[in-house]
Write a protein that holds these residues in place. Structure first.
Motif, PDB file in Angstrom:
ATOM      1  N   SER A 257       0.814  -1.217   0.000  1.00  0.00           N
ATOM      2  CA  SER A 257       0.000   0.000   0.000  1.00  0.00           C
ATOM      3  C   SER A 257       0.843   1.260   0.000  1.00  0.00           C
ATOM      4  CB  SER A 257      -0.932   0.006   1.216  1.00  0.00           C
ATOM      5  OG  SER A 257      -1.801  -1.102   1.188  1.00  0.00           O
ATOM      6  N   CYS A 258       2.028   1.191   0.559  1.00  0.00           N
ATOM      7  CA  CYS A 258       2.936   2.350   0.552  1.00  0.00           C
ATOM      8  C   CYS A 258       3.750   2.455  -0.730  1.00  0.00           C
ATOM      9  CB  CYS A 258       3.867   2.294   1.754  1.00  0.00           C
ATOM     10  SG  CYS A 258       3.056   2.640   3.325  1.00  0.00           S
ATOM     11  N   GLY A 259       3.553   1.535  -1.659  1.00  0.00           N
ATOM     12  CA  GLY A 259       4.250   1.607  -2.938  1.00  0.00           C
ATOM     13  C   GLY A 259       5.616   0.973  -2.954  1.00  0.00           C
ATOM     14  N   ARG A 260       5.992   0.256  -1.890  1.00  0.00           N
ATOM     15  CA  ARG A 260       7.338  -0.328  -1.845  1.00  0.00           C
ATOM     16  C   ARG A 260       7.484  -1.545  -2.754  1.00  0.00           C
ATOM     17  NH1 ARG A 260      10.226   1.503   2.522  1.00  0.00           N
ATOM     18  NH2 ARG A 260       9.465   3.567   3.081  1.00  0.00           N
ATOM     19  N   ARG A 261       6.384  -2.127  -3.152  1.00  0.00           N
ATOM     20  CA  ARG A 261       6.434  -3.269  -4.070  1.00  0.00           C
ATOM     21  C   ARG A 261       6.287  -2.835  -5.524  1.00  0.00           C
ATOM     22  NH1 ARG A 261       8.644  -7.575  -1.407  1.00  0.00           N
ATOM     23  NH2 ARG A 261       7.423  -8.215   0.411  1.00  0.00           N
ATOM     24  N   GLY A 262       6.254  -1.562  -5.770  1.00  0.00           N
ATOM     25  CA  GLY A 262       6.114  -1.065  -7.132  1.00  0.00           C
ATOM     26  C   GLY A 262       4.709  -0.561  -7.409  1.00  0.00           C
ATOM     27  N   SER A 263       4.584   0.178  -8.503  1.00  0.00           N
ATOM     28  CA  SER A 263       3.302   0.806  -8.828  1.00  0.00           C
ATOM     29  C   SER A 263       2.241  -0.209  -9.211  1.00  0.00           C
ATOM     30  CB  SER A 263       3.495   1.815  -9.968  1.00  0.00           C
ATOM     31  OG  SER A 263       3.984   1.174 -11.137  1.00  0.00           O
ATOM     32  N   ARG A 264       2.604  -1.279  -9.892  1.00  0.00           N
ATOM     33  CA  ARG A 264       1.602  -2.272 -10.285  1.00  0.00           C
ATOM     34  C   ARG A 264       0.982  -2.937  -9.062  1.00  0.00           C
ATOM     35  NH1 ARG A 264       1.286  -4.000 -15.651  1.00  0.00           N
ATOM     36  NH2 ARG A 264       0.403  -5.985 -14.935  1.00  0.00           N
ATOM     37  N   ALA A 265       1.796  -3.197  -8.043  1.00  0.00           N
ATOM     38  CA  ALA A 265       1.269  -3.824  -6.834  1.00  0.00           C
ATOM     39  C   ALA A 265       0.307  -2.891  -6.105  1.00  0.00           C
ATOM     40  CB  ALA A 265       2.415  -4.239  -5.915  1.00  0.00           C
ATOM     41  N   SER A 266       0.659  -1.605  -6.008  1.00  0.00           N
ATOM     42  CA  SER A 266      -0.231  -0.659  -5.324  1.00  0.00           C
ATOM     43  C   SER A 266      -1.502  -0.410  -6.135  1.00  0.00           C
ATOM     44  CB  SER A 266       0.501   0.655  -5.053  1.00  0.00           C
ATOM     45  OG  SER A 266       0.942   1.258  -6.253  1.00  0.00           O
ATOM     46  N   LEU A 267      -1.392  -0.397  -7.464  1.00  0.00           N
ATOM     47  CA  LEU A 267      -2.585  -0.268  -8.294  1.00  0.00           C
ATOM     48  C   LEU A 267      -3.486  -1.493  -8.155  1.00  0.00           C
ATOM     49  CD1 LEU A 267      -1.070   1.287 -11.552  1.00  0.00           C
ATOM     50  CD2 LEU A 267      -2.674   2.394  -9.994  1.00  0.00           C
ATOM     51  N   SER A 268      -2.884  -2.663  -8.022  1.00  0.00           N
ATOM     52  CA  SER A 268      -3.674  -3.881  -7.807  1.00  0.00           C
ATOM     53  C   SER A 268      -4.414  -3.817  -6.481  1.00  0.00           C
ATOM     54  CB  SER A 268      -2.759  -5.112  -7.842  1.00  0.00           C
ATOM     55  OG  SER A 268      -2.099  -5.226  -9.094  1.00  0.00           O
ATOM     56  N   LYS A 269      -3.758  -3.242  -5.476  1.00  0.00           N
ATOM     57  CA  LYS A 269      -4.418  -3.093  -4.187  1.00  0.00           C
ATOM     58  C   LYS A 269      -5.565  -2.080  -4.273  1.00  0.00           C
ATOM     59  CE  LYS A 269      -2.911  -4.923  -1.042  1.00  0.00           C
ATOM     60  NZ  LYS A 269      -3.162  -6.253  -0.459  1.00  0.00           N
ATOM     61  N   LEU A 270      -5.363  -1.009  -5.038  1.00  0.00           N
ATOM     62  CA  LEU A 270      -6.440  -0.045  -5.269  1.00  0.00           C
ATOM     63  C   LEU A 270      -7.619  -0.716  -5.963  1.00  0.00           C
ATOM     64  CD1 LEU A 270      -7.554   2.892  -5.411  1.00  0.00           C
ATOM     65  CD2 LEU A 270      -6.327   3.124  -7.577  1.00  0.00           C
ATOM     66  N   PHE A 271      -7.327  -1.564  -6.925  1.00  0.00           N
ATOM     67  CA  PHE A 271      -8.371  -2.313  -7.627  1.00  0.00           C
ATOM     68  C   PHE A 271      -9.130  -3.211  -6.655  1.00  0.00           C
ATOM     69  CE2 PHE A 271      -9.856  -5.995 -10.012  1.00  0.00           C
ATOM     70  CZ  PHE A 271     -10.438  -5.431 -11.133  1.00  0.00           C
ATOM     71  N   ALA A 272      -8.409  -3.838  -5.730  1.00  0.00           N
ATOM     72  CA  ALA A 272      -9.030  -4.779  -4.801  1.00  0.00           C
ATOM     73  C   ALA A 272      -9.976  -4.081  -3.831  1.00  0.00           C
ATOM     74  CB  ALA A 272      -7.953  -5.541  -4.031  1.00  0.00           C
ATOM     75  N   ILE A 273      -9.564  -2.929  -3.302  1.00  0.00           N
ATOM     76  CA  ILE A 273     -10.419  -2.257  -2.323  1.00  0.00           C
ATOM     77  C   ILE A 273     -11.611  -1.572  -2.986  1.00  0.00           C
ATOM     78  CG2 ILE A 273      -8.472  -1.876  -0.775  1.00  0.00           C
ATOM     79  CD1 ILE A 273      -8.387   0.994  -1.642  1.00  0.00           C
ATOM     80  N   SER A 274     -11.584  -1.457  -4.317  1.00  0.00           N
ATOM     81  CA  SER A 274     -12.709  -0.846  -5.027  1.00  0.00           C
ATOM     82  C   SER A 274     -13.829  -1.825  -5.300  1.00  0.00           C
ATOM     83  CB  SER A 274     -12.229  -0.246  -6.363  1.00  0.00           C
ATOM     84  OG  SER A 274     -11.206   0.700  -6.165  1.00  0.00           O
ATOM     85  N   GLY A 275     -13.552  -3.114  -5.182  1.00  0.00           N
ATOM     86  CA  GLY A 275     -14.557  -4.118  -5.468  1.00  0.00           C
ATOM     87  C   GLY A 275     -15.197  -4.655  -4.211  1.00  0.00           C
ATOM     88  N   PRO A 276     -16.155  -5.559  -4.351  1.00  0.00           N
ATOM     89  CA  PRO A 276     -16.790  -6.176  -3.177  1.00  0.00           C
ATOM     90  C   PRO A 276     -15.808  -7.046  -2.416  1.00  0.00           C
ATOM     91  CG  PRO A 276     -17.526  -7.225  -5.212  1.00  0.00           C
ATOM     92  CD  PRO A 276     -16.718  -6.030  -5.620  1.00  0.00           C
ATOM     93  N   ASN A 277     -16.144  -7.353  -1.159  1.00  0.00           N
ATOM     94  CA  ASN A 277     -15.225  -8.103  -0.299  1.00  0.00           C
ATOM     95  C   ASN A 277     -14.963  -9.517  -0.810  1.00  0.00           C
ATOM     96  OD1 ASN A 277     -15.060  -5.923   1.449  1.00  0.00           O
ATOM     97  ND2 ASN A 277     -16.765  -6.629   2.716  1.00  0.00           N
ATOM     98  N   ASP A 278     -15.945 -10.129  -1.446  1.00  0.00           N
ATOM     99  CA  ASP A 278     -15.802 -11.511  -1.920  1.00  0.00           C
ATOM    100  C   ASP A 278     -15.532 -11.547  -3.424  1.00  0.00           C
ATOM    101  OD1 ASP A 278     -18.240 -10.497  -2.591  1.00  0.00           O
ATOM    102  OD2 ASP A 278     -19.376 -12.333  -2.177  1.00  0.00           O
ATOM    103  N   ASN A 279     -14.796 -10.557  -3.917  1.00  0.00           N
ATOM    104  CA  ASN A 279     -14.595 -10.428  -5.353  1.00  0.00           C
ATOM    105  C   ASN A 279     -13.425 -11.289  -5.829  1.00  0.00           C
ATOM    106  OD1 ASN A 279     -14.883  -9.431  -7.977  1.00  0.00           O
ATOM    107  ND2 ASN A 279     -13.442  -7.760  -7.603  1.00  0.00           N
TER     108      ASN A 279
END
Length: 733
Positions: free
Chosen positions: A248-270
């Motif tokens: 979430s802090c971007g230490r794994r790179g931009s693709r990882a943080s964007l993937s996390k942004l994608f995950a929190i935008s969807g439903p919990n069981d997505n």
């Protein structure tokens, strides 16, 4: 890796224990042999504790891209979250219990600038120099301010339970670590009594006892000593938390943080049957990033206000997200269009950093495939769009870092903002400024493109996602047709000499009734300064054309044929003329006064295309403004909205309804660029005065010498006759 730093960590503690043992061993000692043995045991225990901590931190450092001090801080915060005690902050009637994000920020501020891995702690330096009060008090004050600010964020900006989703999904907090209303009160926290401590020894002793991480050390050692197949002894909750922080802090790179942004935008069981993330609504992704950016911008201003010790209150109402769906529809449509073209095999894979918007596909409201999934996108489709169209969509890392770092007492004590980790670029809603008289009260400039309050403008957010410079924090208005008049000459005058990056926004009139374009917003960004008038192109590849709406948002970057020229951080131009290649025709500035209109070229401001027919052209008299859908410099696609498909690939004329130019960048870059323009204008005035002075002197000399023909003295010749005299005798004869 910890090495010499941690060998000095326990220096003070071990020296004190050693002195205690030696004093006990002296002949005059009043301690018994049992006391001496207890001292030796304490010394050995402290040494073993430090060794175990070093081993645990070293093990975590091998798995997570975080520094030693950061890992220790997160371990301590995790222990506090796992306990049943709320952060020691004052609660209001509106917030009787702490949420996960509020607790995280509160404990982070309580930890503050404590760092046992430094040879000399910041708190000791401050106390010895008498620059600050007890650091414990500063940390408690920061925690209270953070708690209050995040309460406003959760109540008004991150609505619909988004803060709780971030705590569970993005940061990997288990249900046990989630803060609930059943937690015990923090009124008895020992940190309150530490506020009265005054000496370095007392504060150091308290910090060593209060900021221990024995539980996490035990978990890590058990994990190290266990078998790789023994998952029962693994500290899974701690590891999930540290991995969530790293991503979430971007230490794994931009693709990882964007993937996390994608995950929190969807439903919990997505998740599908394979355990992968399912599709998410495009509108949910855009809105989540937008709200996180507003929240980060608000928290940044609150934290800066606290550190500058200003009594002003930052109004959270100016950062409330706009609820008008049509404002963000063009960005949503852009993502859906990109996803559709990727499914059809026409995306940006294989090095093509841009999508072809030249063939619009219509749906019920904008664009996208006409099926049941026309509003959702997959993770790969979102990542591809974000990396090409909005590479600065670092909303989640910016918010998380502000949450944890900006409310902690500054390590340097100079009031400056904490530096973001290497490789993490922050995304802010920029502040809008304007030239104002000295000592006058600041007023935010009005804009026909960003209605007040501009701090929550979605269009500003969308533009800042496209470029690092646009997201650097400040936009200074150079020209506005509302304030300066609808005049291209004044626009050119405001740009010439400005020594930094600029963005020009244009709103076209609705000419759909005449078969032309509809009303829309588009423009151009260029990093290169407007340093000269020229019949040829100049600039560098750090520029792009864009369409903001109402048709799908599109960004047309240079297609790869450009040069590598650029400009340094202070606005010095390193670019060269690009006349020899149509693939490097970035920017064009050719007023008619430069050539008196005899060069046969287009007179005005242009981008792309050729000198006689630029792709985007702002005519000097605003009568012949036009835009095309392709050229050899920038990616292909229409700039104007509402074009018919038959006209989308041809040159189209438009009429300007409003136009604005802004200098963009950091505070330092904008200030230096404005000084460069002021210096250029002053030099121009000097040249004009010298030319006028020289012209007047030469004019008088020519008149006096008779070399200059003029009518100022013809009346004398006429009085003397046509030939210079009058012969009366000849007249009488």
């Amino acid at each position: 890796r910890v090495g010499s730093r941690q060998s000095a960590v326990g220096g003070i503690v071990m020296n004190n224990l050693r002195n205690l043992v030696l004093s006990c061993c002296s002949p005059s000692s009043r301690y018994s042999p049992d006391d001496i043995r207890m001292g030796n045991s304490a010394f050995s225990s402290a040494k073993e504790s430090k060794a175990n901590e070093r081993k645990a931190i070293r093990s975590l450092g091998d798995r997570y891209p975080l520094g030693d001090a950061e890992l220790r801080k997160w371990c301590w915060i995790y222990e506090r979250l796992s306990s049943t005690t709320q952060p020691p902050v004052a609660t209001t009637q509106q917030s009787q219990s702490s949420s996960s994000l509020s607790s995280l920020a509160g404990w982070s501020a309580i930890y503050g600038d404590y760092n046992p891995y430094n040879r000399r702690s910041q708190s000791q330096s401050n106390l010895e120099s008498n620059n600050t009060k007890n650091p414990i008090s500063s940390r408690l004050d920061a925690a209270n301010k953070a708690h209050e600010a995040i309460g406003n964020v959760e109540q008004h900006i991150l609505t619909d339970g988004l803060s709780s989703i971030i705590g569970q999904c993005a940061l990997g907090l288990s249900l046990k670590a989630e803060v609930s209303s059943q937690q015990s009160s923090s009124k008895n926290d020992p940190i309150y009594s530490a506020k009265s401590l005054t000496t370095i020894e007392e504060i150091s002793a308290f910090e060593e006892s209060y900021y221990t991480i024995t539980s996490c050390v035990s978990q890590c050692l058990a994990s190290i000593d266990s078998s790789p197949y023994d998952t029962a002894s693994k500290s899974q909750s701690l590891e999930d938390f540290l991995e969530g922080i790293s991503v979430s802090c971007g230490r794994r790179g931009s693709r990882a943080s964007l993937s996390k942004l994608f995950a929190i935008s969807g439903p919990n069981d997505n998740k599908n049957q394979q355990g992968k993330l399912g599709k998410v609504k495009a509108s949910a992704i855009i809105r989540t990033a937008y709200c996180l950016t507003l929240a980060a911008s608000y928290l940044k201003q609150v934290a800066a206000n606290i550190k500058r010790k200003k009594g002003e209150t930052i109004n959270w109402k100016e950062f409330v997200p706009q609820n008008k769906t049509q404002n963000m529809q063009s960005m949503i449509d852009s993502l859906l269009t990109s996803a559709m073209k990727q499914r059809q095999g026409g995306g940006g894979m294989g090095g093509n950093f841009g999508f072809d918007y030249s063939r619009p596909t219509t749906t019920n409201n904008a664009v996208g495939p006409s099926n049941n999934d026309d509003t959702t996108v997959s993770l790969e489709e979102f990542l591809e769009w974000a990396e090409t169209t909005t590479p600065m969509m670092s909303a989640l890392p910016t918010f998380i870092f502000v949450l944890f770092a900006f409310f902690s007492p500054a390590l340097s004590g100079d009031g400056k903002e904490p530096r973001f980790p290497h490789g993490v670029t922050p995304l802010w809603i920029p502040s809008l400024t304007i030239d104002q008289p000295i000592h006058s009260k600041f007023t935010s400039p009005t804009s026909s493109f960003f209605p007040a309050p501009s701090s929550s403008s979605f269009d500003l957010f969308a533009l800042c996602c496209t470029s690092l410079t646009l997201a650097s924090g400040r936009w200074h208005r150079l020209f506005s047709s509302d304030a300066n008049g609808l005049s291209c000459n004044r626009l050119m005058h405001s740009l010439l000499g400005y020594g930094g990056p600029t963005i020009i926004l244009i709103r076209s009139k609705d000419l759909s009734g005449k078969g032309e374009c509809g009303s829309g917003v588009f423009g151009v960004y260029t990093f290169s300064p407007w340093s000269q008038e020229s019949s040829g192109f100049y600039g560098n590849s750090d520029s792009f054309l864009f369409r903001l709406g109402p048709d799908p948002m599109a960004v047309y970057r240079p297609n790869g044929g450009g040069d590598s020229g650029g400009m340094d951080a202070f606005g010095a131009n390193n670019t060269t003329s690009n006349e020899e290649s149509e693939t490097r025709n970035y920017m064009y500035f050719n007023p008619e006064a430069r050539s008196k209109g005899y060069d046969g070229l287009a007179h005005g401001i242009g981008f792309g295309g050729t000198s006689d027919s630029p792709r985007l052209f702002i005519d000097e008299v605003l009568d012949g403004c036009r835009a095309a859908s392709e050229d050899l410099t920038y990616d292909k696609g229409p700039l104007l909205s509402g074009l018919k498909e038959s006209n989308s690939s041809t040159m189209s004329h438009f009429e300007v309804e409003a136009i604005e130019a802004w200098g963009v960048g950091t505070q330092q870059v904008v200030n230096k660029s404005l000084l460069a323009r002021d210096g250029e204008r002053e030099d121009a005035q000097k040249r004009i005065r010298q030319a006028m002075k020289g012209a007047k002197g030469a004019f008088l000399e020519d008149m006096q010498s008779g070399l200059m023909g003029n009518k100022n003295f013809q009346h004398r010749d006429q009085m003397r006759g046509r030939n210079g005299g009058c012969d009366m005798d000849e007249v009488e004869e």
